[in-house]
Design a protein around this motif. Structure first.
Motif, PDB file in Angstrom:
ATOM      1  N   TYR A  26     -10.017   0.994  -2.888  1.00 28.24           N
ATOM      2  CA  TYR A  26      -9.033  -0.010  -2.493  1.00 28.24           C
ATOM      3  C   TYR A  26      -9.544  -1.373  -2.962  1.00 28.24           C
ATOM      4  CZ  TYR A  26      -7.864   3.742   0.752  1.00 28.24           C
ATOM      5  OH  TYR A  26      -7.539   4.956   1.301  1.00 28.24           O
ATOM      6  N   ILE A  72      -4.786   0.287  -5.665  1.00 24.07           N
ATOM      7  CA  ILE A  72      -5.437   1.522  -5.231  1.00 24.07           C
ATOM      8  C   ILE A  72      -5.615   2.428  -6.445  1.00 24.07           C
ATOM      9  CG2 ILE A  72      -5.284   3.555  -3.730  1.00 24.07           C
ATOM     10  CD1 ILE A  72      -3.306   1.934  -1.971  1.00 24.07           C
ATOM     11  N   GLY A 111       0.813  -1.213   0.000  1.00 29.33           N
ATOM     12  CA  GLY A 111       0.000   0.000   0.000  1.00 29.33           C
ATOM     13  C   GLY A 111       0.843   1.259   0.000  1.00 29.33           C
ATOM     14  N   CYS A 133     -13.889  -0.146  -0.566  1.00 29.49           N
ATOM     15  CA  CYS A 133     -12.924  -1.241  -0.518  1.00 29.49           C
ATOM     16  C   CYS A 133     -13.629  -2.491  -1.007  1.00 29.49           C
ATOM     17  CB  CYS A 133     -12.403  -1.438   0.906  1.00 29.49           C
ATOM     18  SG  CYS A 133     -11.131  -2.718   1.007  1.00 29.49           S
TER      19      CYS A 133
END
Length: 126
Positions: A77, A119, A51, A105
């Protein structure tokens, strides 16, 4: 309204047919970005490290486009295991904690088994 394409230099951009980011007017759309280390080109094992790496690449693209993380209004995400949600904030909160863009997400399968996160962001200056 002009359209400006941002490249990261990845050979996959030409191979697949995409840009790291596209600026259209006051908007910047940054493509889904995985966690390969931008310097070593290695994929770390940790979802947090992946990340952090993805956000480095995204930050560079935003900067080149004349935007910053403060301009991000939407982030998505994509994680390969729901258990990663608990650790995700270690990578994202230092960047988005005060900005607090709208976020989603989704648990997905990514194109390579060692990829744990992807992402993408949308930024706006108006």
């Amino acid at each position: 309204m002009s359209r400006h394409l941002i490249t990261s230099g990845s050979p996959f951009e030409a191979q697949v047919g995409y840009s790291r980011a596209v600026v259209q007017g006051d908007w910047c759309f940054v493509a889904g970005t995985t966690g390969t280390d931008p310097d070593t080109k290695e994929m770390p094992d940790s979802v947090v490290d992946q990340g952090v790496n993805a956000l480095k690449v995204i930050g560079k693209a935003l900067d080149e486009a004349g935007f910053s993380f403060a301009d991000v209004v939407r982030v998505t995400y994509y994680i390969t295991d729901a258990a990663y949600w608990d650790d995700l904030g270690k990578a994202t909160a230092p960047i988005f904690g005060d900005i607090r863009p709208a976020a989603s997400c989704v648990v997905v399968g990514l194109v390579k088994p060692n990829m744990k996160i992807e992402i993408e962001v949308t930024a706006f200056k108006g």
